[in-house]
Design a protein around this motif. Structure first.
Motif, mmCIF file in Angstrom:
data_model
loop_
_atom_site.group_PDB
_atom_site.id
_atom_site.type_symbol
_atom_site.label_atom_id
_atom_site.label_comp_id
_atom_site.label_asym_id
_atom_site.label_seq_id
_atom_site.Cartn_x
_atom_site.Cartn_y
_atom_site.Cartn_z
ATOM 1 N N CYS A 82 82.574 48.616 -8.934
ATOM 2 C CA CYS A 82 82.175 49.201 -7.650
ATOM 3 C C CYS A 82 80.829 49.913 -7.717
ATOM 4 N N GLY A 83 80.238 49.986 -8.894
ATOM 5 C CA GLY A 83 78.925 50.607 -9.015
ATOM 6 C C GLY A 83 78.457 50.593 -10.452
ATOM 7 N N ARG A 84 77.219 50.978 -10.671
ATOM 8 C CA ARG A 84 76.625 51.025 -11.997
ATOM 9 C C ARG A 84 76.098 52.430 -12.271
ATOM 10 N N LEU A 85 76.134 52.822 -13.534
ATOM 11 C CA LEU A 85 75.676 54.145 -13.971
ATOM 12 C C LEU A 85 74.693 53.973 -15.118
ATOM 13 N N ILE A 86 73.695 54.830 -15.178
ATOM 14 C CA ILE A 86 72.752 54.816 -16.294
ATOM 15 C C ILE A 86 72.821 56.168 -17.007
ATOM 16 N N GLY A 87 72.950 56.098 -18.336
ATOM 17 C CA GLY A 87 72.893 57.292 -19.170
ATOM 18 C C GLY A 87 71.693 57.224 -20.093
ATOM 19 N N VAL A 88 70.994 58.338 -20.233
ATOM 20 C CA VAL A 88 69.785 58.406 -21.069
ATOM 21 C C VAL A 88 69.959 59.523 -22.087
ATOM 22 N N ASP A 89 69.693 59.218 -23.342
ATOM 23 C CA ASP A 89 69.708 60.218 -24.414
ATOM 24 C C ASP A 89 68.293 60.370 -24.951
ATOM 25 N N VAL A 90 67.684 61.527 -24.664
ATOM 26 C CA VAL A 90 66.390 61.850 -25.281
ATOM 27 C C VAL A 90 66.722 62.516 -26.605
ATOM 28 N N GLY A 91 66.793 61.704 -27.656
ATOM 29 C CA GLY A 91 67.239 62.186 -28.950
ATOM 30 C C GLY A 91 66.109 62.701 -29.825
ATOM 31 N N GLU A 92 66.467 62.920 -31.082
ATOM 32 C CA GLU A 92 65.486 63.453 -32.026
ATOM 33 C C GLU A 92 64.460 62.402 -32.433
ATOM 34 N N THR A 93 64.911 61.144 -32.546
ATOM 35 C CA THR A 93 64.033 60.104 -33.073
ATOM 36 C C THR A 93 63.836 58.935 -32.120
ATOM 37 N N ARG A 94 64.572 58.905 -30.997
ATOM 38 C CA ARG A 94 64.469 57.767 -30.084
ATOM 39 C C ARG A 94 64.921 58.176 -28.688
ATOM 40 N N VAL A 95 64.502 57.387 -27.718
ATOM 41 C CA VAL A 95 65.042 57.480 -26.363
ATOM 42 C C VAL A 95 65.952 56.271 -26.176
ATOM 43 N N ARG A 96 67.198 56.538 -25.833
ATOM 44 C CA ARG A 96 68.169 55.464 -25.634
ATOM 45 C C ARG A 96 68.594 55.440 -24.176
ATOM 46 N N VAL A 97 68.564 54.268 -23.558
ATOM 47 C CA VAL A 97 68.951 54.091 -22.155
ATOM 48 C C VAL A 97 70.061 53.050 -22.117
ATOM 49 N N GLU A 98 71.168 53.362 -21.463
ATOM 50 C CA GLU A 98 72.285 52.420 -21.382
ATOM 51 C C GLU A 98 72.767 52.302 -19.944
ATOM 52 N N LEU A 99 73.154 51.086 -19.582
ATOM 53 C CA LEU A 99 73.740 50.799 -18.274
ATOM 54 C C LEU A 99 75.234 50.567 -18.457
ATOM 55 N N PHE A 100 76.034 51.184 -17.582
ATOM 56 C CA PHE A 100 77.487 51.098 -17.675
ATOM 57 C C PHE A 100 78.079 50.678 -16.331
ATOM 58 N N ASP A 101 79.302 50.112 -16.395
ATOM 59 C CA ASP A 101 80.068 49.989 -15.167
ATOM 60 C C ASP A 101 80.812 51.296 -14.950
ATOM 61 N N SER A 105 82.012 50.993 -19.558
ATOM 62 C CA SER A 105 81.809 49.893 -20.494
ATOM 63 C C SER A 105 80.325 49.532 -20.482
ATOM 64 N N GLU A 106 79.741 49.419 -21.663
ATOM 65 C CA GLU A 106 78.297 49.168 -21.750
ATOM 66 C C GLU A 106 77.961 47.769 -21.264
ATOM 67 N N LEU A 107 76.939 47.688 -20.423
ATOM 68 C CA LEU A 107 76.457 46.412 -19.903
ATOM 69 C C LEU A 107 75.107 46.015 -20.486
ATOM 70 N N ALA A 108 74.284 47.009 -20.820
ATOM 71 C CA ALA A 108 72.958 46.724 -21.388
ATOM 72 C C ALA A 108 72.405 48.009 -21.981
ATOM 73 N N ARG A 109 71.458 47.849 -22.924
ATOM 74 C CA ARG A 109 70.819 49.027 -23.518
ATOM 75 C C ARG A 109 69.376 48.723 -23.873
ATOM 76 N N ALA A 110 68.596 49.797 -23.966
ATOM 77 C CA ALA A 110 67.213 49.702 -24.436
ATOM 78 C C ALA A 110 66.923 50.950 -25.260
ATOM 79 N N GLU A 111 66.184 50.790 -26.361
ATOM 80 C CA GLU A 111 65.846 51.917 -27.222
ATOM 81 C C GLU A 111 64.354 51.925 -27.508
ATOM 82 N N TYR A 112 63.800 53.139 -27.573
ATOM 83 C CA TYR A 112 62.370 53.307 -27.809
ATOM 84 C C TYR A 112 62.180 54.387 -28.876
ATOM 85 N N PRO A 113 61.724 54.014 -30.074
ATOM 86 C CA PRO A 113 61.501 55.012 -31.129
ATOM 87 C C PRO A 113 60.443 56.027 -30.709
ATOM 88 N N LEU A 114 60.649 57.258 -31.123
ATOM 89 C CA LEU A 114 59.650 58.310 -30.900
ATOM 90 C C LEU A 114 58.870 58.440 -32.200
#
Length: 412
Positions: A82-101, A105-114
């Motif tokens: 019925c919808g999608r949610l995005i969670g973002v973790d600005v961590g110590e060594t990377r930025v992680r972005v995940e899409l969930f139902d 349940s994880e649908l997709a992710r992207a990570e970017y090293p800092l």
């Protein structure tokens, strides 16, 4: 007077939708009869409200159960699509972005090293914008499917009228960064889609309380142990925020007067001794290998040395367990929690080995009565717990609104 009455009716309808939606989300599938018993709403109200939620595509039928002498009762549950949610973790060594139902349940992710630019605020914002676009593209999800975006960050989050979330993160060099404003200018979101920012330890704590080792507990402390150390303090089932949401900076409580310099600028902080960064620095000073930029590899090497009976590694880990146990004893004495959960990537790596010693130290330093009613356990969620917790920010908002889009509520 008529407008006030309309407002009251609208608020009551939203409250009823929220009550049933929350019940089904956390305890479904349930029949309409069970929903009435659990919420205290009349059968007519339950029927009307669930009919509206079904029509809106927020609920689906999930089979049936036999009733006492009557027709089988249809079970209802929240529709995972019925919808999608995005969670973002600005961590110590990377930025992680995940899409969930909606079921997270994880649908997709992207990570970017800092790397070279570190936690430069504008670079982090660009990573988040790129990540949001990437996960939507990967999952072939339309932006108007989004229920919201949640962002977990290191530091204290202040709400400023007209500006939104402003982040004070001494350990990453953020001094009053207007993160919400920067994100709204960078991230391409439909009007009215919530963008919510909170401390990463707080989002981690909410994830463990909803889905992990904290579930079912009313008073708990969830410790996030990574490069640094933070905590989410839960009282009466809800995270405690304190003034400007600064509660939970557990790693910056003083462990030793005149002690090691912490990256926050103070001396003697617990984090300077227990956090992965400080722990690896102490190992290097004790004669271990030079520090590595990859702290996860560094901790793995430290554990391997301990497994090989390296005396320096064994002594360092034992001392670290005592330091963390002493810090946890302060949490026990101050907040009297029934449950303490230790997680985070460093907690998951070190916890299985150190937790028995941490428990013994906490019992030794805490008052006997509160210590006797507290348990100390490892978190059950993996390294994505902060991202999952960040996604619960817009999810909680969605459930509280009874599933109604924010833009509909705003327009009345």
């Amino acid at each position: 007077m008529a407008e006030a009455k309309r407002q009251t009716v609208r608020d009551l309808r939203r409250a009823n939708r929220a009550s049933l939606l929350r019940r089904l989300y956390f305890h479904g599938p349930l029949s309409r009869h069970e929903l009435g018993q659990a919420t205290g709403l009349s059968s007519g109200t339950v029927s009307n409200v669930t009919g509206g939620l079904l029509a809106d595509g927020l609920l689906i039928e999930a089979g049936s159960v036999e009733s006492d002498g009557g027709r089988p009762r249809t079970l209802l549950r929240v529709a995972p699509d019925c919808g999608r949610l995005i969670g973002v973790d600005v961590g110590e060594t990377r930025v992680r972005v995940e899409l969930f139902d909606i079921a997270l349940s994880e649908l997709a992710r992207a990570e970017y090293p800092l790397t070279d630019e570190g936690h430069d605020a504008r670079s982090v914002v660009r990573h988040i914008g790129a990540g949001v676009a990437a996960v939507l593209r990967t999952a072939k999800a339309a932006p108007d499917e989004l229920l919201g975006v949640g962002v977990g960050v290191p530091g204290i989050v202040e709400r400023v009228p007209g500006t939104g979330a402003v982040v004070h993160g001494a350990t990453v060099g953020w001094d009053a960064v207007p993160l919400e404003s920067l994100l709204r200018a960078e991230v391409d979101l439909p009007p009215g889609v919530p963008l919510l920012v909170a401390n990463g330890a707080r989002t981690f704590g909410q994830a463990e309380m909803w889905y992990g080792a904290g579930r079912g507990s009313g008073d708990a402390v969830i410790v996030l142990w990574g490069s640094g150390v933070g905590a989410c303090i839960v009282t009466g089932g809800a995270p405690y925020g304190g003034t400007e949401s600064a509660a939970g900076e557990f790693g910056h409580t003083t462990l030793r007067l005149g002690g090691r310099r912490c990256r926050c600028g103070a001396v003697g902080c617990l984090e300077a001794y227990v956090g992965a960064r400080g722990l690896l620095e102490r190992w290097a000073e004790a004669g271990g290998p030079p520090g590595t930029a990859d702290q996860e590899l560094g901790l793995a090497a430290l554990l391997a040395a301990a497994d090989a009976n390296d005396a320096r590694a064994l002594e360092l880990l034992s001392e670290t367990a005592e330091f963390l146990g002493a810090g946890i004893s302060d949490l026990i004495n101050l907040f009297n929690p029934e449950r303490i959960v230790v997680g985070g990537w460093a907690g998951l790596a070190l916890g299985p080995r150190l937790l028995p010693e941490v428990r013994r130290a906490a019992d030794a330093y805490a008052l006997p009565h509160p210590a006797g009613r507290s348990t100390i356990d490892l978190g059950r969620l993996g390294p994505d717990a902060v991202t999952v917790g960040a996604a619960t920010l817009p999810l909680a908002d969605f459930l509280a609104r009874g599933g109604a889009p924010e833009r509909v509520l705003a327009s009345g």
